[in-house]
Design an enzyme around this catalytic site. Structure first.
Site, mmCIF file in Angstrom:
data_model
loop_
_atom_site.group_PDB
_atom_site.id
_atom_site.type_symbol
_atom_site.label_atom_id
_atom_site.label_comp_id
_atom_site.label_asym_id
_atom_site.label_seq_id
_atom_site.Cartn_x
_atom_site.Cartn_y
_atom_site.Cartn_z
ATOM 1 N N LYS A 170 16.720 -34.817 21.117
ATOM 2 C CA LYS A 170 17.741 -34.340 20.171
ATOM 3 C C LYS A 170 17.382 -34.839 18.780
ATOM 4 C CE LYS A 170 21.315 -35.406 18.015
ATOM 5 N NZ LYS A 170 21.139 -34.627 16.798
ATOM 6 N N GLU A 374 22.200 -51.728 3.561
ATOM 7 C CA GLU A 374 21.138 -50.709 3.481
ATOM 8 C C GLU A 374 21.651 -49.524 2.656
ATOM 9 O OE1 GLU A 374 20.046 -48.199 6.885
ATOM 10 O OE2 GLU A 374 17.966 -48.744 6.509
HETATM 11 P P1 NAD Z 1 21.903 -41.511 12.033
HETATM 12 O O1 NAD Z 1 22.229 -42.706 12.842
HETATM 13 O O2 NAD Z 1 22.973 -40.897 11.233
HETATM 14 O O3 NAD Z 1 21.327 -40.346 12.958
HETATM 15 C C1 NAD Z 1 20.205 -40.536 13.793
HETATM 16 C C2 NAD Z 1 20.301 -39.583 14.969
HETATM 17 O O4 NAD Z 1 21.425 -39.943 15.767
HETATM 18 C C3 NAD Z 1 20.506 -38.116 14.585
HETATM 19 O O5 NAD Z 1 19.773 -37.298 15.475
HETATM 20 C C4 NAD Z 1 21.999 -37.929 14.792
HETATM 21 O O6 NAD Z 1 22.355 -36.587 15.047
HETATM 22 C C5 NAD Z 1 22.221 -38.794 16.027
HETATM 23 N N1 NAD Z 1 23.593 -39.241 16.236
HETATM 24 C C6 NAD Z 1 24.583 -39.423 15.336
HETATM 25 N N2 NAD Z 1 25.697 -39.858 15.954
HETATM 26 C C7 NAD Z 1 25.412 -39.966 17.271
HETATM 27 C C8 NAD Z 1 26.122 -40.368 18.416
HETATM 28 N N3 NAD Z 1 27.396 -40.771 18.347
HETATM 29 N N4 NAD Z 1 25.486 -40.367 19.606
HETATM 30 C C9 NAD Z 1 24.210 -39.987 19.717
HETATM 31 N N5 NAD Z 1 23.477 -39.574 18.660
HETATM 32 C C10 NAD Z 1 24.064 -39.577 17.454
HETATM 33 O O7 NAD Z 1 20.664 -41.930 11.097
HETATM 34 P P2 NAD Z 1 19.891 -41.031 10.022
HETATM 35 O O8 NAD Z 1 20.737 -40.888 8.806
HETATM 36 O O9 NAD Z 1 19.364 -39.804 10.657
HETATM 37 O O10 NAD Z 1 18.624 -41.944 9.693
HETATM 38 C C11 NAD Z 1 18.647 -42.970 8.753
HETATM 39 C C12 NAD Z 1 18.748 -44.314 9.442
HETATM 40 O O11 NAD Z 1 17.688 -44.441 10.377
HETATM 41 C C13 NAD Z 1 18.584 -45.484 8.477
HETATM 42 O O12 NAD Z 1 19.519 -46.476 8.818
HETATM 43 C C14 NAD Z 1 17.180 -45.968 8.755
HETATM 44 O O13 NAD Z 1 16.936 -47.314 8.440
HETATM 45 C C15 NAD Z 1 17.048 -45.701 10.213
HETATM 46 N N6 NAD Z 1 15.658 -45.625 10.618
HETATM 47 C C16 NAD Z 1 15.138 -46.664 11.350
HETATM 48 C C17 NAD Z 1 13.802 -46.644 11.707
HETATM 49 C C18 NAD Z 1 13.207 -47.775 12.506
HETATM 50 O O14 NAD Z 1 12.149 -47.572 13.090
HETATM 51 N N7 NAD Z 1 13.819 -48.950 12.558
HETATM 52 C C19 NAD Z 1 12.995 -45.562 11.346
HETATM 53 C C20 NAD Z 1 13.562 -44.527 10.606
HETATM 54 C C21 NAD Z 1 14.902 -44.560 10.255
#
Ligand code: NAD
Length: 482
Positions: A170, A374
């Site tokens: 997903k 962040e």
């Molecule tokens: P997000 O948490 O909003 O979304 C990530 C994914 O989770 C998306 O596919 C979203 O649709 C899904 N999602 C959202 N709510 C959910 C739920 N309740 N249950 C299951 N899935 C759900 O994050 P984002 O805005 O897409 O990405 C940015 C964040 O990702 C930043 O905090 C960044 O630091 C982090 N990030 C971390 C790494 C790492 O390797 N540590 C790498 C890239 C990004």
């Protein structure tokens, strides 16, 4: 154009759709199905049905599919990179880097098909043989963010497949087109139906099913800390890997090569418009060189050209969406209200698109919100320190622990930082970004747990079975027999 999901080897239409928007122009570039829980259930069932056959396919044969995926990605690299720039905004050079990372990780994980090492060891009893071997986990739910929309899914899918798992993928709703193109490549490479299923839609809608469906044995999530916390609370006893946020810092000591350090800080802070989990959002600068270094950063930041990432003249692209630019704007305001000194940027720009100027705050105190939370955008905080011990104290005084860096010519200070910084990754005389696929990647503290990349990435997607073979012909009792 309306696109489809991919379930059980078929492209499946949806009832309702959501839009994928180009953040530089605000034009719609694609429409994708808003999947329902039933769609998700069908995808999980399909992955479960495909598991037995895929797991019993010899690993070197599974690896041939990964090799083919790498080859097809190489052929489509430019097209995929352009799609990525259009869909999430990063400049084309960086988008090419993202696709290259995906190629590299599929190549690397294909090699694992002929390794997947367990180990053999001694036994405390005679005529007894002891070893470990790797087994797949089962159906894996892969949930990914938008900032590396091809590489992050590739890290997870490559490791999961070579280990013999099947997956439900997903992607973020900001980058479904990039994800779909990756799945097209996977299909064309001959991965059998059901082994990779692709479901699009809101995380909030689908999250419940993907985390609580009992047929899913493992969840691998990359995204925000808040979503990670929700997943861990809902996933029960599943194996869960979490790669979450960061608040990464760069220490610049008074003996550092300042030209090199300034280049590294600017790249770390404003590359990918500050939207990398490893982006540098704090620079922890020695008081003796602070004024000089601040001026160097200001000059470099002012020279950065904002624009559409497809143009050669652009250094910094837009933020990913409207909410992101509003969030960054609110942090610029928080910084001003907290009393930090704005030395450049601080506002939105452009008539269209989600552009925000590269922004630097000076005189930031370590406990201010802009130094703790962040932001995930182009805002850099300069924090002044007087010693290596104070620098490390500031570096560690946050809830996250992903990436970190120190610029110094002094081996003692460098090694002190390597040893004492609380983070999954520490760079010396290099910025906070630049992961290579054959090394472990991940963080500690609230950045989550687990590692991707290299052999530790294989650990995430396999279970170690311990095997004892007793050929003594008698009952031997460990710890009890003399
Ligand atoms: P997000 O948490 O909003 O979304 C990530 C994914 O989770 C998306 O596919 C979203 O649709 C899904 N999602 C959202 N709510 C959910 C739920 N309740 N249950 C299951 N899935 C759900 O994050 P984002 O805005 O897409 O990405 C940015 C964040 O990702 C930043 O905090 C960044 O630091 C982090 N990030 C971390 C790494 C790492 O390797 N540590 C790498 C890239 C990004």
């Amino acid at each position: 154009m309306k696109h489809s999901m991919y379930i059980d080897g078929k492209w499946v239409k949806g009832q309702n759709f959501f839009l994928s928007i180009n953040p530089a122009t605000e034009d719609t570039i694609a429409e994708f199905p808003s999947a329902t829980s039933d769609d998700m259930k069908r995808a999980v069932d399909s992955a479960e049905a495909a598991f037995d056959s895929w797991k019993s396919t010899p690993a070197p044969k599974r690896a041939l599919c990964l090799q083919k995926i790498a080859q097809l990605l190489r052929e489509r690299k430019e097209e995929l990179a352009r799609t990525e720039t259009q869909e999430m905004g990063k400049v084309l050079k960086e988008a090419r880097g993202d696709v290259q990372e995906a190629i590299d990780v599929f190549d690397y994980m294909a090699g694992e098909g002929r390794r997947l090492f367990g180990h053999t060891t001694t036994s405390e009893l005679q005529k007894k043989f002891a070893m470990t071997l790797r087994q797949p986990i089962g159906v894996c739910g892969l949930i990914t963010p938008w900032n590396f929309p091809i590489a992050i899914p590739a890290w997870k899918i490559s490791a999961a497949l070579v280990c013999g798992n099947t997956v439900v993928f997903k992607p973020s709703s900001d980058t479904p087109l990039c994800a779909m193109k990756l799945v097209e490549v996977i299909e064309k490479a001959g991965v059998p139906p059901g082994v990779v299923n692709f479901v699009t839609g809101s995380g909030k809608e689908l999250g419940k099913e993907i985390t609580s469906n009992k047929k899913i044995r493992c969840i691998s999530f990359t995204g925000s800390k808040e979503t990670g916390e929700w997943i861990i609370q809902n996933a029960g006893l599943k194996k869960v890997g979490l790669e979450l946020g960061g608040k990464n810092g760069i220490i610049v000591m008074d003996d550092a090569n300042l030209r090199l350090a300034a280049e590294g800080v600017i790249w770390g802070a404003f590359g990918t418009t500050g939207q990398r989990c490893t982006a540098a959002s704090r620079v922890i600068v020695h008081t003796a060189i602070k004024d000089k270094f601040e001026k160097m950063l200001w000059e470099k930041a002012k020279a950065l050209r904002l624009g559409d990432g497809l143009k050669d003249t652009t250094d910094v692209g837009p933020l990913v969406n409207k909410q992101a630019v509003e969030k960054v704007e609110s942090y610029a305001q928080i910084g001003r209200e907290e009393g930090a000194k704005l030395i450049c940027g601080g506002k939105r720009t452009g008539l269209k698109g989600y552009f925000f100027e590269p922004t630097i705050f000076s005189n930031v105190q370590k406990d201010m919100r802009i130094a703790q939370e962040e932001i995930f955008g182009p805002i850099l905080s300069i924090i002044e320190i007087r010693s290596i011990d104070e620098a490390i104290n500031v570096m560690n005084g946050i809830e996250y622990g992903l990436s970190s860096s120190i610029y110094t010519q002094d081996i003692n200070k460098a090694m002190t930082a390597v040893e004492q910084i609380e983070a999954g990754i520490t760079y010396v005389n290099s910025s906070t970004i630049g992961a290579e696929v054959h090394l472990p990647f991940g963080g500690i503290k609230h950045t989550g747990h687990g590692r991707e990349g290299g052999i530790l990435g294989i650990d995430e997607f396999s279970e170690m079975k311990t095997v004892y073979i007793d050929y003594s012909g008698k009952l031997q009792k460990a710890q009890i027999d003399d």
